[in-house]
Design a protein around this motif. Structure first.
Motif, PDB file in Angstrom:
ATOM      1  N   ARG A   1       4.683  -8.624 -10.683  1.00  0.00           N
ATOM      2  CA  ARG A   1       3.661  -8.739 -11.726  1.00  0.00           C
ATOM      3  C   ARG A   1       2.377  -9.200 -11.043  1.00  0.00           C
ATOM      4  NH1 ARG A   1       6.940  -9.053 -16.375  1.00  0.00           N
ATOM      5  NH2 ARG A   1       8.883  -8.020 -15.756  1.00  0.00           N
ATOM      6  N   ILE A   2       1.342  -8.373 -11.107  1.00  0.00           N
ATOM      7  CA  ILE A   2       0.130  -8.613 -10.320  1.00  0.00           C
ATOM      8  C   ILE A   2      -1.073  -8.768 -11.249  1.00  0.00           C
ATOM      9  CG2 ILE A   2      -1.434  -7.625  -8.600  1.00  0.00           C
ATOM     10  CD1 ILE A   2       1.118  -6.175  -7.480  1.00  0.00           C
ATOM     11  N   PHE A   3      -1.820  -9.864 -11.049  1.00  0.00           N
ATOM     12  CA  PHE A   3      -3.034 -10.130 -11.808  1.00  0.00           C
ATOM     13  C   PHE A   3      -4.229  -9.722 -10.944  1.00  0.00           C
ATOM     14  CE2 PHE A   3       0.019 -13.624 -12.960  1.00  0.00           C
ATOM     15  CZ  PHE A   3       0.467 -13.023 -14.129  1.00  0.00           C
TER      16      PHE A   3
ATOM     17  N   ILE B   1       6.366  -2.314 -10.339  1.00  0.00           N
ATOM     18  CA  ILE B   1       5.124  -3.055 -10.172  1.00  0.00           C
ATOM     19  C   ILE B   1       4.303  -2.909 -11.452  1.00  0.00           C
ATOM     20  CG2 ILE B   1       2.977  -3.236  -8.847  1.00  0.00           C
ATOM     21  CD1 ILE B   1       4.522  -1.894  -6.496  1.00  0.00           C
ATOM     22  N   THR B   2       3.919  -4.041 -12.036  1.00  0.00           N
ATOM     23  CA  THR B   2       3.044  -4.026 -13.212  1.00  0.00           C
ATOM     24  C   THR B   2       1.745  -4.730 -12.844  1.00  0.00           C
ATOM     25  OG1 THR B   2       4.986  -4.162 -14.649  1.00  0.00           O
ATOM     26  CG2 THR B   2       2.839  -4.577 -15.658  1.00  0.00           C
ATOM     27  N   ILE B   3       0.639  -4.050 -13.025  1.00  0.00           N
ATOM     28  CA  ILE B   3      -0.675  -4.585 -12.670  1.00  0.00           C
ATOM     29  C   ILE B   3      -1.451  -4.881 -13.949  1.00  0.00           C
ATOM     30  CG2 ILE B   3      -2.860  -4.086 -11.500  1.00  0.00           C
ATOM     31  CD1 ILE B   3      -1.255  -2.321  -9.552  1.00  0.00           C
ATOM     32  N   TYR B   4      -1.823  -6.152 -14.101  1.00  0.00           N
ATOM     33  CA  TYR B   4      -2.570  -6.617 -15.269  1.00  0.00           C
ATOM     34  C   TYR B   4      -4.028  -6.793 -14.859  1.00  0.00           C
ATOM     35  CZ  TYR B   4       2.138  -7.741 -16.916  1.00  0.00           C
ATOM     36  OH  TYR B   4       3.464  -7.676 -17.281  1.00  0.00           O
TER      37      TYR B   4
ATOM     38  N   PHE C   1      -1.517   8.258  -3.576  1.00  0.00           N
ATOM     39  CA  PHE C   1      -0.924   7.327  -4.539  1.00  0.00           C
ATOM     40  C   PHE C   1       0.319   7.936  -5.178  1.00  0.00           C
ATOM     41  CE2 PHE C   1      -0.558   5.296  -8.698  1.00  0.00           C
ATOM     42  CZ  PHE C   1      -0.772   3.950  -8.409  1.00  0.00           C
ATOM     43  N   THR C   2       0.303   9.220  -5.400  1.00  0.00           N
ATOM     44  CA  THR C   2       1.425   9.896  -6.055  1.00  0.00           C
ATOM     45  C   THR C   2       2.684   9.899  -5.194  1.00  0.00           C
ATOM     46  OG1 THR C   2       0.562  11.998  -5.212  1.00  0.00           O
ATOM     47  CG2 THR C   2      -0.020  11.389  -7.480  1.00  0.00           C
ATOM     48  N   ALA C   3       2.567   9.609  -3.896  1.00  0.00           N
ATOM     49  CA  ALA C   3       3.732   9.587  -3.016  1.00  0.00           C
ATOM     50  C   ALA C   3       4.438   8.230  -3.025  1.00  0.00           C
ATOM     51  CB  ALA C   3       3.309   9.937  -1.588  1.00  0.00           C
ATOM     52  N   LEU C   4       3.861   7.225  -3.675  1.00  0.00           N
ATOM     53  CA  LEU C   4       4.490   5.906  -3.727  1.00  0.00           C
ATOM     54  C   LEU C   4       5.785   5.987  -4.543  1.00  0.00           C
ATOM     55  CD1 LEU C   4       1.327   3.687  -4.332  1.00  0.00           C
ATOM     56  CD2 LEU C   4       2.447   4.243  -2.159  1.00  0.00           C
ATOM     57  N   GLY C   5       6.800   5.298  -4.073  1.00  0.00           N
ATOM     58  CA  GLY C   5       8.105   5.417  -4.707  1.00  0.00           C
ATOM     59  C   GLY C   5       8.321   4.512  -5.895  1.00  0.00           C
ATOM     60  N   ALA C   6       7.633   3.372  -5.935  1.00  0.00           N
ATOM     61  CA  ALA C   6       7.863   2.393  -6.999  1.00  0.00           C
ATOM     62  C   ALA C   6       7.369   2.895  -8.347  1.00  0.00           C
ATOM     63  CB  ALA C   6       7.165   1.078  -6.652  1.00  0.00           C
ATOM     64  N   ALA C   7       7.945   2.358  -9.414  1.00  0.00           N
ATOM     65  CA  ALA C   7       7.419   2.588 -10.762  1.00  0.00           C
ATOM     66  C   ALA C   7       6.232   1.642 -10.943  1.00  0.00           C
ATOM     67  CB  ALA C   7       8.489   2.306 -11.800  1.00  0.00           C
ATOM     68  N   ILE C   8       5.050   2.204 -11.175  1.00  0.00           N
ATOM     69  CA  ILE C   8       3.820   1.408 -11.236  1.00  0.00           C
ATOM     70  C   ILE C   8       3.189   1.572 -12.610  1.00  0.00           C
ATOM     71  CG2 ILE C   8       1.571   0.973 -10.180  1.00  0.00           C
ATOM     72  CD1 ILE C   8       2.660   2.301  -7.617  1.00  0.00           C
ATOM     73  N   ASP C   9       3.029   0.452 -13.302  1.00  0.00           N
ATOM     74  CA  ASP C   9       2.433   0.457 -14.638  1.00  0.00           C
ATOM     75  C   ASP C   9       1.169  -0.389 -14.642  1.00  0.00           C
ATOM     76  OD1 ASP C   9       4.575   1.939 -15.927  1.00  0.00           O
ATOM     77  OD2 ASP C   9       5.782   0.129 -15.703  1.00  0.00           O
ATOM     78  N   PHE C  10       0.276  -0.078 -15.557  1.00  0.00           N
ATOM     79  CA  PHE C  10      -0.982  -0.802 -15.696  1.00  0.00           C
ATOM     80  C   PHE C  10      -1.120  -1.304 -17.130  1.00  0.00           C
ATOM     81  CE2 PHE C  10      -1.473   1.921 -12.087  1.00  0.00           C
ATOM     82  CZ  PHE C  10      -2.253   1.195 -11.193  1.00  0.00           C
ATOM     83  N   VAL C  11      -1.528  -2.564 -17.266  1.00  0.00           N
ATOM     84  CA  VAL C  11      -1.757  -3.167 -18.570  1.00  0.00           C
ATOM     85  C   VAL C  11      -3.182  -3.710 -18.590  1.00  0.00           C
ATOM     86  CG1 VAL C  11      -1.080  -4.981 -20.181  1.00  0.00           C
ATOM     87  CG2 VAL C  11       0.673  -3.797 -18.828  1.00  0.00           C
ATOM     88  N   THR C  12      -3.984  -3.270 -19.551  1.00  0.00           N
ATOM     89  CA  THR C  12      -5.363  -3.734 -19.665  1.00  0.00           C
ATOM     90  C   THR C  12      -5.403  -4.957 -20.586  1.00  0.00           C
ATOM     91  OG1 THR C  12      -6.192  -1.477 -19.387  1.00  0.00           O
ATOM     92  CG2 THR C  12      -7.716  -3.111 -20.275  1.00  0.00           C
TER      93      THR C  12
END
Length: 320
Positions: free
Chosen positions: A104-106, A131-134, A157-168
């Motif tokens: 969880r990344i701020f 990975i969730t980016i806030y 960026f599309t080659a990254l393996g992790a599930a990456i989400d963004f929250v505004t």
């Protein structure tokens, strides 16, 4: 909460050149005054116990990246500067301890020094990681994608393996993240930046970097005093001297240690951590500013409680 500082410089990564390293060795030899040491351990005890920090150590050169370690659960992190690479290696090593591959990344803002570590973040390539980016910026995903375009980086960026989400996130609308209450405040910085107030485990942490506090903005000062209110630890932008912040570098989006200390005092905060150091500043210069800020705190304390003043460096660990 335990803080680990993986990157504490601002604007761009730096490293000590040959002359700076030679200068540290020369100062150590002079301070040793002919003393002999039985082994490296004895010499290290002299370096860490008797030399000034600027001579026996240093503040490091990686850009903004701070871990918030609660011991279990998801990894929590502030910013994606070049210090992220070191954190990534450490996090992977801790998988063996049973930590989930959950991050969880701020993200304070989208300037390069705060996102440049992401292409080198090992867990981002792990298909089992999440990975969730806030961020306060709706364009956070766009910024990370753009820095990995072919003209800039060999792996998209599309080659990254992790599930990456963004929250505004929205100022004035706190959210719950793993049992922590997280709030954001918009800060005065080019294209805006956002400070974070993180409350949980009976403690309050403020992460407020890349934020200028104009001397004539009393309404803004009041907002930040409320936002910092009663914090146990405030990690704050202290990039410039007060003189530079209000003259030569006015409107550059950064602050000074004296302004940060005044805000902490008005807010009833218990500890100030000086952060986002000027990349052109030597270790000796940063150490001098740290000493001056401690003295300023002592002179202005009056009958109020003391505020601990810490100067962040790459590798520092603190309990909130």
């Amino acid at each position: 909460m335990r803080l680990r500082f993986w990157g504490t410089r601002g604007s761009l990564p730096v490293s000590a050149d040959a002359a700076a390293i030679a200068g540290k060795i020369a100062r150590a030899l002079v301070a040793a005054d002919g003393r002999r040491f039985a082994d490296e351990q004895a010499a290290l005890a002299f370096v860490t116990g008797e030399l000034p920090f600027s001579a026996g150590g240093g503040y490091g050169g990686a850009t903004s990246c701070v871990e918030i370690d609660r011991g279990t659960g998801a990894f929590l992190l502030c910013d994606l500067g070049s210090g992220l690479r070191g954190f990534g290696g450490s996090a992977i090593a801790r998988y063996a301890e049973g930590r989930p591959r959950d991050f969880r990344i701020f993200l304070s803002h989208l300037h390069w020094d705060h996102i440049m570590g992401f292409p080198f973040f090992g867990p981002a390539y792990d298909p089992q990681a999440r990975i969730t980016i806030y961020a306060g910026h709706a364009e956070a995903r766009e910024a990370l994608v753009r820095q990995q375009e072919a003209i800039s980086f060999p792996v998209p960026f599309t080659a990254l393996g992790a599930a990456i989400d963004f929250v505004t996130l929205t100022p004035g609308e706190p959210i719950d993240i793993d049992g922590l209450t997280v709030s954001v405040i918009r800060q005065f910085h080019d294209h805006d930046s956002y400070g974070f107030r993180i409350e949980g485990d009976g403690r309050t942490l403020i992460y407020s970097t890349d934020s200028e506090h104009p001397v004539d903005d009393m309404e803004g000062e009041t907002r930040f005093e409320r936002f910092f209110g009663g914090a146990d630890t405030v990690i704050c932008d202290t990039m410039y001297s007060l003189a530079d912040a209000v003259t030569l570098r006015e409107d550059w989006g950064h602050s000074s240690s004296l302004t940060a200390l005044d805000l902490c005092r008005a807010a009833g905060a218990r500890r100030l951590v000086m952060f986002h150091h000027e990349p052109a500043a030597s270790d000796a210069m940063i150490e001098t500013v740290h000493r001056e800020t401690i003295r300023y705190e002592e002179l202005g304390r009056g009958d109020g409680p003391p505020i601990e003043v810490v100067c962040a460096y790459d590798g520092l660990e603190l309990d909130v």
